[in-house]
Write a protein that holds these residues in place. Sequence first.
Motif, PDB file in Angstrom:
ATOM      1  N   UNK A 209       9.286  52.967 -83.080  1.00 23.73           N
ATOM      2  CA  UNK A 209       9.671  54.225 -82.429  1.00 23.73           C
ATOM      3  C   UNK A 209      10.418  53.944 -81.137  1.00 23.73           C
ATOM      4  N   UNK A 210       9.927  52.972 -80.408  1.00 23.09           N
ATOM      5  CA  UNK A 210      10.540  52.576 -79.144  1.00 23.09           C
ATOM      6  C   UNK A 210      12.006  52.168 -79.340  1.00 23.09           C
ATOM      7  N   UNK A 211      12.231  51.326 -80.324  1.00 21.79           N
ATOM      8  CA  UNK A 211      13.592  50.859 -80.588  1.00 21.79           C
ATOM      9  C   UNK A 211      14.523  52.007 -80.958  1.00 21.79           C
ATOM     10  N   UNK A 212      13.964  52.993 -81.656  1.00 23.05           N
ATOM     11  CA  UNK A 212      14.766  54.162 -82.029  1.00 23.05           C
ATOM     12  C   UNK A 212      15.165  54.946 -80.791  1.00 23.05           C
ATOM     13  N   UNK A 213      14.228  55.098 -79.860  1.00 24.80           N
ATOM     14  CA  UNK A 213      14.564  55.831 -78.632  1.00 24.80           C
ATOM     15  C   UNK A 213      15.678  55.125 -77.855  1.00 24.80           C
ATOM     16  N   UNK A 214      15.678  53.807 -77.903  1.00 25.52           N
ATOM     17  CA  UNK A 214      16.728  53.063 -77.194  1.00 25.52           C
ATOM     18  C   UNK A 214      18.105  53.422 -77.739  1.00 25.52           C
ATOM     19  N   UNK A 215      18.190  53.566 -79.041  1.00 20.88           N
ATOM     20  CA  UNK A 215      19.467  53.937 -79.662  1.00 20.88           C
ATOM     21  C   UNK A 215      19.943  55.294 -79.158  1.00 20.88           C
ATOM     22  N   UNK A 216      19.045  56.281 -79.198  1.00 19.25           N
ATOM     23  CA  UNK A 216      19.489  57.646 -78.910  1.00 19.25           C
ATOM     24  C   UNK A 216      19.532  57.976 -77.420  1.00 19.25           C
ATOM     25  N   UNK A 217      18.948  57.104 -76.605  1.00 14.94           N
ATOM     26  CA  UNK A 217      19.090  57.279 -75.157  1.00 14.94           C
ATOM     27  C   UNK A 217      20.552  57.195 -74.762  1.00 14.94           C
ATOM     28  N   UNK A 218      21.318  56.483 -75.556  1.00 14.21           N
ATOM     29  CA  UNK A 218      22.756  56.385 -75.293  1.00 14.21           C
ATOM     30  C   UNK A 218      23.392  57.765 -75.198  1.00 14.21           C
ATOM     31  N   UNK A 219      22.888  58.707 -75.951  1.00  9.14           N
ATOM     32  CA  UNK A 219      23.519  60.024 -76.063  1.00  9.14           C
ATOM     33  C   UNK A 219      22.769  61.116 -75.321  1.00  9.14           C
ATOM     34  N   UNK A 220      21.865  60.706 -74.446  1.00  5.19           N
ATOM     35  CA  UNK A 220      21.011  61.656 -73.735  1.00  5.19           C
ATOM     36  C   UNK A 220      21.562  62.042 -72.383  1.00  5.19           C
TER      37      UNK A 220
ATOM     38  N   UNK B 276      22.344  55.927 -89.952  1.00  7.02           N
ATOM     39  CA  UNK B 276      21.308  55.655 -90.948  1.00  7.02           C
ATOM     40  C   UNK B 276      19.914  55.914 -90.414  1.00  7.02           C
ATOM     41  N   UNK B 277      19.671  55.511 -89.176  1.00  5.07           N
ATOM     42  CA  UNK B 277      18.366  55.750 -88.564  1.00  5.07           C
ATOM     43  C   UNK B 277      18.105  57.252 -88.472  1.00  5.07           C
ATOM     44  N   UNK B 278      19.122  57.977 -88.007  1.00  8.46           N
ATOM     45  CA  UNK B 278      18.983  59.431 -87.879  1.00  8.46           C
ATOM     46  C   UNK B 278      18.690  60.062 -89.236  1.00  8.46           C
ATOM     47  N   UNK B 279      19.439  59.648 -90.250  1.00 12.10           N
ATOM     48  CA  UNK B 279      19.221  60.130 -91.616  1.00 12.10           C
ATOM     49  C   UNK B 279      17.811  59.841 -92.080  1.00 12.10           C
ATOM     50  N   UNK B 280      17.410  58.593 -91.883  1.00 11.76           N
ATOM     51  CA  UNK B 280      16.106  58.134 -92.363  1.00 11.76           C
ATOM     52  C   UNK B 280      14.971  58.923 -91.705  1.00 11.76           C
TER      53      UNK B 280
ATOM     54  N   UNK C 171      14.839  46.338 -92.613  1.00 11.62           N
ATOM     55  CA  UNK C 171      14.689  46.243 -91.162  1.00 11.62           C
ATOM     56  C   UNK C 171      14.010  47.500 -90.607  1.00 11.62           C
ATOM     57  N   UNK C 172      12.762  47.328 -90.267  1.00 12.39           N
ATOM     58  CA  UNK C 172      11.963  48.440 -89.752  1.00 12.39           C
ATOM     59  C   UNK C 172      12.049  48.495 -88.238  1.00 12.39           C
ATOM     60  N   UNK C 173      12.463  49.625 -87.727  1.00 12.06           N
ATOM     61  CA  UNK C 173      12.529  49.788 -86.284  1.00 12.06           C
ATOM     62  C   UNK C 173      11.273  50.482 -85.781  1.00 12.06           C
TER      63      UNK C 173
END
Lengths: 101, 101
Positions: A5-16, A84-88, A1-3
């Motif tokens: 860049x946009x999708x990745x930002x959505x994940x980490x916006x939670x913690x911004x 996992x995304x962060x690690x990757x 499952x390839x995310x």
Amino acid sequence: MELTNKQITVIFKALCDENRVQIFRLLQNGEKCACKLLEAMQCTQPTLSHHMKILCDSGLVNGRKEGKWMYYSISAEGTEAAVNVLRELTKVSESGECCCT
Amino acid sequence: MELTNKQITVIFKALCDENRVQIFRLLQNGEKCACKLLEAMQCTQPTLSHHMKILCDSGLVNGRKEGKWMYYSISAEGTEAAVNVLRELTKVSESGECCCT
DNA sequence: CATACATATCGAAAATTGTCAATATGGTTT
DNA sequence: AAACCATATTGACAATTTTCGATATGTATG
């Protein structure tokens, strides 16, 4: 499952946002309904609702509706995926030499 | 080492922007100088410089100056710390029962 | 030391995000 | 059904972030 860049930002916006970090702290000892979260937060109900939407969209938090109440909890799958995304994304695949001499 | 909510947001702001996610991808195969990053990105030099500052402030990226060049690389310590923060913040300490009956 | 080059900083404009009051929606209770 | 309650949505404004041109800083080179 390839995310993307946009999708990745959505994940980490939670913690911004500080408020959302605080919400995670509140959810750490189990599922809570929106009204309890609202009590603990220094914001209005619409603002909380907005933050909860961002958190749910990120996949890190689950929402469950029961009658007129809305229950939120930290998503085990979501948080594992985020780790996992962060690690990757921060994994260095030792190879390239660089750069300007 | 206890981080404030604010400090946590600083870490994850690194990953809140598409351009910065792309920069991580570029840094995955080793240290790169700013000029190489600039070539690969669709932005101006001041904008790149701004993003690199945010990345360094987050602790996820290291900067190293050599002559007139600036070399950037993913920080092993920083990324490990970020994973730990993410883990810690999303850990559920099964205890509290909730809520509205 | 004057010129050229790489990167950082400044200041302003554009874009995005956070916030709230007002209101809508959907469920519950009398 | 009418009144009530919890949450979501809307629309406007404030705050923050992203972006860029212009310029400053610091380093190398002729």
